[in-house]
Design an enzyme around this catalytic site. Sequence first.
Site: not given
Length: 310
Positions: A134, A137-138
Amino acid sequence: MEKVSVLIIGSGPAGYTAAIYASRANLKPVLYQGVQPGGQLLITGEVENYPGYSDGVNGPEMMEDFEKQAKRMGADIRYGVVTKVDFSKRPFTCHVDDEHLIQADTVIIATGASAKWLGIESEKRLNGAGVSACAVCDGFFFKGKEVAIVGAGDTACEEATYLSKLCTTVHMFIRRDTMRASKIMQERVLQTKNIKVYWNTEVDEILGDKKVSGVRIKNSHTAQKTEIAVEGFFVAIGHQPNSDIFTGQLDMDKTGYILTKPGSAQTNIAGVFAAGDVQDKIYRQAVTAAGSGCMAALDAERFLSESKHH
Ligand code: NDP
């Protein structure tokens, strides 16, 4: 034992929409949210194509709105994971978190899909230590660094574009000589200077001891192997349906998508319905998932009123 008329499993657009409709039909649905309340939209950035949000909306915010609306209609939304089901007789029995048992006259499955992984050893070992599925997200952790991404669909293109705004270089590995992504997404990638596309390229191994330090790739024509130094490795190769707990009880295709009767949410077991990504490998959109959640609730309502009359 607790008994309900409608049990909904899953908390993405399909599950919450089913909850809204079932609540408004006075069926007092109970919804178990699963391991990731909000589903895949929780790891999605801006959503621009959900009708009604004219300025776009954040994935997590949108799911909060869905949840609020379902609660306002009276749905009983609970945190918990359905771990086992028995659809062999009615009422159906479901285990929640391996301890609580609940019986249901109808079940709506809206468990969605999860990211696929390459399946190589280093990917598992370095997961969370530079390996991620992701970018939204990261990606932040790799600001100013070099990263790699594998995949050639819309997700991979979207994530590569997102990463290119944070990272110095994005190395993108594509296993064939063409991309599956839509033209517009491909063009965006190919026109971005700091995305370097590698065609006919397989990932041989992700390198690094405690954290990602590089990747070894292999050209599928020449079999030549090359190592590239990167600190982050993103996997964007599609999804698989979360249908494991239903194996052997529900009809599925060979990749695990639950089969529903065309034009309905009905599975092969009367009273069990499926909606959203767990039964849809074609459209996979929030809006189509929501639409099929509505269908499932209406089908459940019809099923319950017909069973009452028999
Ligand atoms: P897709 O299934 O469309 O694409 C998966 C990609 O990963 C393919 O290019 C595939 O390669 C590649 N792949 C699969 N397995 C491997 C492997 N083992 N090694 C290397 N590459 C691999 O998945 P997406 O998640 O990209 O998209 C899913 C759906 O969601 C699509 O319908 C898409 O259009 C939609 N979507 C739309 C967006 C938008 O419009 N904004 C954004 C994101 C998704 P190959 O082509 O060779 O099979």
